[in-house]
Design a protein around this motif. Structure first.
Motif, PDB file in Angstrom:
ATOM      1  N   ARG A   2       0.829  -1.209   0.000  1.00  0.00           N
ATOM      2  CA  ARG A   2       0.000   0.000   0.000  1.00  0.00           C
ATOM      3  C   ARG A   2       0.861   1.256   0.000  1.00  0.00           C
ATOM      4  NH1 ARG A   2      -3.344  -3.034   3.254  1.00  0.00           N
ATOM      5  NH2 ARG A   2      -2.490  -2.192   5.190  1.00  0.00           N
ATOM      6  N   LEU A   3       1.914   1.246   0.798  1.00  0.00           N
ATOM      7  CA  LEU A   3       2.798   2.403   0.870  1.00  0.00           C
ATOM      8  C   LEU A   3       3.572   2.582  -0.438  1.00  0.00           C
ATOM      9  CD1 LEU A   3       3.715   4.732   2.605  1.00  0.00           C
ATOM     10  CD2 LEU A   3       5.449   3.226   3.610  1.00  0.00           C
ATOM     11  N   GLN A   4       4.027   1.478  -1.028  1.00  0.00           N
ATOM     12  CA  GLN A   4       4.739   1.568  -2.311  1.00  0.00           C
ATOM     13  C   GLN A   4       3.805   2.072  -3.404  1.00  0.00           C
ATOM     14  OE1 GLN A   4       7.839   1.528  -2.700  1.00  0.00           O
ATOM     15  NE2 GLN A   4       8.141   1.338  -4.895  1.00  0.00           N
ATOM     16  N   ASP A   5       2.562   1.607  -3.405  1.00  0.00           N
ATOM     17  CA  ASP A   5       1.585   2.120  -4.379  1.00  0.00           C
ATOM     18  C   ASP A   5       1.387   3.622  -4.215  1.00  0.00           C
ATOM     19  OD1 ASP A   5       1.122  -0.268  -5.694  1.00  0.00           O
ATOM     20  OD2 ASP A   5      -0.797  -0.676  -4.701  1.00  0.00           O
ATOM     21  N   ALA A   6       1.270   4.090  -2.984  1.00  0.00           N
ATOM     22  CA  ALA A   6       1.091   5.518  -2.727  1.00  0.00           C
ATOM     23  C   ALA A   6       2.321   6.307  -3.175  1.00  0.00           C
ATOM     24  CB  ALA A   6       0.802   5.760  -1.245  1.00  0.00           C
ATOM     25  N   HIS A   7       3.511   5.761  -2.934  1.00  0.00           N
ATOM     26  CA  HIS A   7       4.766   6.395  -3.358  1.00  0.00           C
ATOM     27  C   HIS A   7       4.819   6.492  -4.889  1.00  0.00           C
ATOM     28  CE1 HIS A   7       9.076   7.104  -3.811  1.00  0.00           C
ATOM     29  NE2 HIS A   7       9.194   5.953  -4.446  1.00  0.00           N
ATOM     30  N   LEU A   8       4.498   5.392  -5.568  1.00  0.00           N
ATOM     31  CA  LEU A   8       4.521   5.391  -7.034  1.00  0.00           C
ATOM     32  C   LEU A   8       3.482   6.347  -7.610  1.00  0.00           C
ATOM     33  CD1 LEU A   8       5.039   1.579  -7.720  1.00  0.00           C
ATOM     34  CD2 LEU A   8       6.727   3.423  -7.987  1.00  0.00           C
ATOM     35  N   ALA A   9       2.305   6.394  -7.006  1.00  0.00           N
ATOM     36  CA  ALA A   9       1.270   7.326  -7.473  1.00  0.00           C
ATOM     37  C   ALA A   9       1.739   8.770  -7.306  1.00  0.00           C
ATOM     38  CB  ALA A   9      -0.040   7.089  -6.721  1.00  0.00           C
ATOM     39  N   HIS A  10       2.416   9.059  -6.198  1.00  0.00           N
ATOM     40  CA  HIS A  10       2.963  10.402  -5.958  1.00  0.00           C
ATOM     41  C   HIS A  10       3.966  10.761  -7.058  1.00  0.00           C
ATOM     42  CE1 HIS A  10       4.502  13.829  -3.684  1.00  0.00           C
ATOM     43  NE2 HIS A  10       5.716  13.344  -3.863  1.00  0.00           N
ATOM     44  N   LEU A  11       4.881   9.852  -7.351  1.00  0.00           N
ATOM     45  CA  LEU A  11       5.875  10.114  -8.402  1.00  0.00           C
ATOM     46  C   LEU A  11       5.211  10.294  -9.766  1.00  0.00           C
ATOM     47  CD1 LEU A  11       8.705   7.616  -7.390  1.00  0.00           C
ATOM     48  CD2 LEU A  11       8.657  10.103  -7.050  1.00  0.00           C
ATOM     49  N   HIS A  12       4.223   9.460 -10.051  1.00  0.00           N
ATOM     50  CA  HIS A  12       3.507   9.571 -11.328  1.00  0.00           C
ATOM     51  C   HIS A  12       2.833  10.949 -11.435  1.00  0.00           C
ATOM     52  CE1 HIS A  12       1.470   7.913 -14.878  1.00  0.00           C
ATOM     53  NE2 HIS A  12       0.491   8.723 -14.518  1.00  0.00           N
ATOM     54  N   ASP A  13       2.221  11.390 -10.359  1.00  0.00           N
ATOM     55  CA  ASP A  13       1.570  12.702 -10.363  1.00  0.00           C
ATOM     56  C   ASP A  13       2.579  13.825 -10.589  1.00  0.00           C
ATOM     57  OD1 ASP A  13      -0.843  11.422  -9.936  1.00  0.00           O
ATOM     58  OD2 ASP A  13      -0.916  11.882  -7.795  1.00  0.00           O
ATOM     59  N   LEU A  14       3.763  13.721  -9.962  1.00  0.00           N
ATOM     60  CA  LEU A  14       4.809  14.730 -10.183  1.00  0.00           C
ATOM     61  C   LEU A  14       5.249  14.733 -11.641  1.00  0.00           C
ATOM     62  CD1 LEU A  14       7.035  14.310  -6.992  1.00  0.00           C
ATOM     63  CD2 LEU A  14       5.258  16.025  -7.434  1.00  0.00           C
ATOM     64  N   TRP A  15       5.358  13.547 -12.224  1.00  0.00           N
ATOM     65  CA  TRP A  15       5.726  13.436 -13.642  1.00  0.00           C
ATOM     66  C   TRP A  15       4.651  14.088 -14.520  1.00  0.00           C
ATOM     67  CZ3 TRP A  15       3.229  10.687 -17.537  1.00  0.00           C
ATOM     68  CH2 TRP A  15       3.914  10.635 -18.752  1.00  0.00           C
ATOM     69  N   GLN A  16       3.378  13.813 -14.215  1.00  0.00           N
ATOM     70  CA  GLN A  16       2.289  14.410 -14.986  1.00  0.00           C
ATOM     71  C   GLN A  16       2.297  15.936 -14.882  1.00  0.00           C
ATOM     72  OE1 GLN A  16      -1.307  12.257 -13.660  1.00  0.00           O
ATOM     73  NE2 GLN A  16      -1.461  11.557 -15.776  1.00  0.00           N
ATOM     74  N   ARG A  17       2.698  16.463 -13.749  1.00  0.00           N
ATOM     75  CA  ARG A  17       2.770  17.911 -13.548  1.00  0.00           C
ATOM     76  C   ARG A  17       3.993  18.520 -14.232  1.00  0.00           C
ATOM     77  NH1 ARG A  17       2.237  18.524  -7.200  1.00  0.00           N
ATOM     78  NH2 ARG A  17       3.007  20.594  -7.718  1.00  0.00           N
ATOM     79  N   GLY A  18       4.903  17.681 -14.707  1.00  0.00           N
ATOM     80  CA  GLY A  18       6.076  18.173 -15.416  1.00  0.00           C
ATOM     81  C   GLY A  18       7.252  18.559 -14.537  1.00  0.00           C
ATOM     82  N   VAL A  19       7.236  18.167 -13.264  1.00  0.00           N
ATOM     83  CA  VAL A  19       8.349  18.511 -12.383  1.00  0.00           C
ATOM     84  C   VAL A  19       9.284  17.332 -12.117  1.00  0.00           C
ATOM     85  CG1 VAL A  19       7.175  20.431 -11.253  1.00  0.00           C
ATOM     86  CG2 VAL A  19       7.019  18.151 -10.267  1.00  0.00           C
ATOM     87  N   LEU A  20       8.940  16.157 -12.610  1.00  0.00           N
ATOM     88  CA  LEU A  20       9.769  14.964 -12.442  1.00  0.00           C
ATOM     89  C   LEU A  20      10.114  14.426 -13.820  1.00  0.00           C
ATOM     90  CD1 LEU A  20      10.848  12.741 -10.405  1.00  0.00           C
ATOM     91  CD2 LEU A  20       8.755  11.506 -10.989  1.00  0.00           C
ATOM     92  N   ILE A  21      11.408  14.220 -14.069  1.00  0.00           N
ATOM     93  CA  ILE A  21      11.781  13.677 -15.377  1.00  0.00           C
ATOM     94  C   ILE A  21      12.294  12.242 -15.297  1.00  0.00           C
ATOM     95  CG2 ILE A  21      12.147  15.889 -16.491  1.00  0.00           C
ATOM     96  CD1 ILE A  21      15.131  15.524 -16.123  1.00  0.00           C
TER      97      ILE A  21
END
Length: 119
Positions: free
Chosen positions: A28-47
């Motif tokens: 559950r925690l890893q899923d939440a972490h991955l979702a957070h990273l995916h959201d940052l990528w979608q916002r254009g701040v994570l490459i």
């Protein structure tokens, strides 16, 4: 004169003595972490982001962000893994020659199931 892009290199450092989690809690925690990273990528701040070989390092993951370091610090602190006390983020400004990094078609996963191909 050469131009540089300023990026932020984020190293995830495990917290010593962190509490043990059940397998379900870890997932559950890893899923939440991955979702957070995916959201940052979608916002254009994570490459880029991903795990490292823990056997050779005290770092469990590395990411590269395109925002100012203070914003990267706030975004890293908002990561569910950091909030749960699993890791802390160590940030460094990284300057690379302008336009040196070439983006690919890769999309970060939103869950462990996506990583395993069972989503």
């Amino acid at each position: 004169m050469m131009r540089f892009d300023e990026l932020v290199l984020v190293r995830l450092i495990p917290v010593p003595g962190r509490a043990e989690l059940t397998r379900d809690e870890e997932l559950r925690l890893q899923d939440a972490h991955l979702a957070h990273l995916h959201d940052l990528w979608q916002r254009g701040v994570l490459i880029a982001a991903g795990p490292v070989d823990e056997a050779d390092s005290d770092v469990v993951g590395i990411s590269v962000m395109t925002c100012p370091i203070e914003q990267a610090r706030m975004l890293s602190a908002a990561d569910p893994g950091a909030q749960a006390g699993r890791f802390t983020a160590e940030l460094t400004v990284w300057r690379v020659p302008a336009d040196m990094l070439v983006g690919g078609a890769g999309i970060p996963p939103r869950s462990v199931a996506e990583v395993l191909g069972t989503a």
